[in-house]
Scaffold this active site. Structure first.
Site, short mmCIF file in Angstrom:
data_model
loop_
_atom_site.label_atom_id
_atom_site.label_comp_id
_atom_site.label_asym_id
_atom_site.label_seq_id
_atom_site.Cartn_x
_atom_site.Cartn_y
_atom_site.Cartn_z
N SER A 1 32.51 4.63 28.45
CA SER A 1 32.66 4.92 27.05
C SER A 1 33.96 5.62 26.69
O SER A 1 34.24 5.85 25.51
CB SER A 1 31.48 5.78 26.58
OG SER A 1 31.45 7.02 27.29
N LYS B 1 37.79 12.91 22.97
CA LYS B 1 36.85 11.80 22.84
C LYS B 1 35.90 12.05 21.68
O LYS B 1 35.40 13.16 21.50
CB LYS B 1 36.08 11.64 24.16
CG LYS B 1 35.19 10.41 24.24
CD LYS B 1 34.59 10.30 25.63
CE LYS B 1 33.61 9.16 25.74
NZ LYS B 1 33.04 9.05 27.10
N SER C 1 31.65 6.47 32.82
CA SER C 1 32.39 6.32 31.57
C SER C 1 33.82 6.84 31.60
O SER C 1 34.58 6.59 30.67
CB SER C 1 31.64 7.02 30.44
OG SER C 1 30.48 6.31 30.10
#
Length: 480
Positions: A162, A86, A186
């Site tokens: 996210s 990520k 997230s």
């Protein structure tokens, strides 16, 4: 391996891919080339990646093959397995943008602790997955990438955030498992809208070092197509020897825990009301379906009121806390740069800039009290079941259709079920329930009632997986 066989490598689970690498029925280079090809052909449509690192990946894959040839794989359980990280955590030798076109990209000298453990386990680095600026909103759309991350089940709907890029990539078969992080849902909300398993482990199971996330409540965790694959990645990133603040020694094997089945009757709390707004009937039906399955498995299911519902003061404290942290992170940013931040980052920074120190401390106290209430109400139970969100994947741009400044409230209303687990430190997992008549996946959240109950949570989730069979569901582009 023949080309015809190579085209279905992504049909194998991550555990099966690791086994194929170990018995050398596929090489790490072949597997890496397979995923790089899929990323090249499908990644842009999904808005899944920020950067890809084919040269690095192929070098690491070739080294993995050399290690396999020498028999040097005993302590590298992910050896040769491709993965992407990520775009919020330091990755040695790979630029990380933190989702921001305003802040300079950083190529770190050292990996974040969790990233480093995954790489030390032998994973091959394919690049970075799309994340929103500083990981703030529950959608993934940045000027860095120039297009939103979308669920592969409907390219007009958000993959949430996210960890939206990671979820989109795993769901479409562009990577076998995904590295995510979760500060208020997230990992879990992207997993839910992309038909995946997403694990937010107990606070401390994964190291927060170097604490680069804007949330003090954030933790790294896995996204996967099935529970065993999620456990495999969690095993790689978990703390074994606690050193930092709040770190916990993980059990010997989360994979082993995912293969065990409950030997006693569990007491399960169930609720669907968020205490914030309306929940879609499909999400309620998903929770009811999982509750019935748990009852059928012999567990005691108890319907309860929401143990820690939102109220106006709590909502304000939540945004004050995030705003204060964002304001501190971006202190000293020139006004012109601040104005160029993404809309929701700018909103949070402006809110934080207006706070005094006493207001910020007051917000942390309110959130701690909320967490205490949640823990106390769950104490009589082993497990809790609730929605992951108040609806399914939202059409692109939905949160910003309305008056300026309303988007954060609409996002919280949609994702109100997930922050309590971060604030309390409890483990939680999003598991797929079913697919709507329109072809959209829905998830249900299981929460362990005590910190450290992650093995039990994985075991129950795997038992439900056996009944539902979600790992065999794929989005339309899976076969491309």
């Amino acid at each position: 391996m023949s080309a015809s066989t190579a085209t279905v490598l992504h049909d194998l689970t991550a555990v099966e891919q690791c086994a194929a690498l170990r018995d050398r029925s596929v090489s790490a280079v072949e597997l890496t080339e397979h995923y790089l090809d899929r990323i090249d052909r499908l990644g842009e449509r999904l808005g899944a990646f920020v950067v890809t690192t084919p040269d690095l990946a192929l070098r690491e894959a070739a080294e993995a093959d050399r290690r396999f040839a020498r028999g040097d794989d005993a302590h590298r359980p992910l050896q040769g397995l491709p993965i992407a990280f990520k775009d919020l955590q330091p990755i040695a030798g790979v630029p990380v943008t933190n989702g921001s076109a305003v802040l300079p990209a950083v190529t770190a000298e050292h990996d974040a602790e969790a990233v480093g453990l995954i790489r030390a386990a032998g994973a091959v680095t394919l690049g970075t997955t799309h994340a929103p600026e500083l990981g703030i909103p529950c959608y993934t759309d940045t000027t860095v990438v120039g297009r939103p991350a979308v669920t592969p089940y409907d390219l007009g709907r958000s993959a949430s955030g996210s960890s939206g890029g990671a979820a989109a990539a795993v769901a479409a078969g562009l990577i076998p498992v995904g590295h995510g992080s979760d500060g208020a849902g997230s990992i879990r909300t992207p997993a839910a809208v992309c038909g995946l398993v997403g694990v937010k482990p107990s606070r401390g199971v994964v190291s927060a070092a170097p604490a680069s996330s804007f949330f003090g409540f954030s933790t790294d965790g896995p996204l996967a197509r099935n529970v065993e694959d999620a456990a495999l990645l969690l095993d790689a990133m978990a703390v074994r020897t606690p050193r930092g603040l709040h770190e916990l020694a993980a059990p010997a094997s989360f994979v082993a825990a995912s293969r065990r089945r409950a030997t006693r009757r569990l007491r399960v709390a169930v609720w669907t009301d968020s205490g914030f707004g309306a929940v879609h009937p499909e999400n309620t039906a998903a929770v009811d379906r999982i509750a019935l399955m748990l009852e059928g498995l012999g567990h005691e299911v108890v319907e309860v009121a929401n143990p820690a519902p939102w109220d106006t003061d709590l909502v304000q404290a939540f945004f004050d806390y995030i705003g204060g942290v964002v304001s501190g992170l971006l202190a000293g940013l020139p006004p012109a740069h601040a104005q160029a931040l993404e809309e929701d980052t700018r909103w949070m920074k402006q809110r934080g800039d207006r706070l005094g120190a006493a207001d910020f401390v007051k917000s942390t106290t309110a959130l701690a009290a909320f967490a205490d209430r949640f823990l106390a109400k769950l104490a009589p139970y082993d497990l809790a079941v609730s929605p992951v969100s108040a609806g399914f994947a939202v059409p692109l741009g939905s949160f910003h259709r309305g008056q300026s400044g309303d988007a954060p409230y609409r996002m919280l209303e949609w994702s109100a079920y997930t922050p309590a687990q971060n604030l309390s430190g409890l483990p939680a997992i999003s598991i797929p329930s079913h697919v709507t008549a329109d072809g959209l996946p829905l998830g249900v959240q299981l929460t362990g009632a005590t910190i450290g109950s992650d093995p039990m949570l994985l075991s129950v989730a795997a038992q439900l997986e056996e009944q539902i069979g979600w790992a065999q569901r794929h989005p339309p582009m899976w076969g491309e």
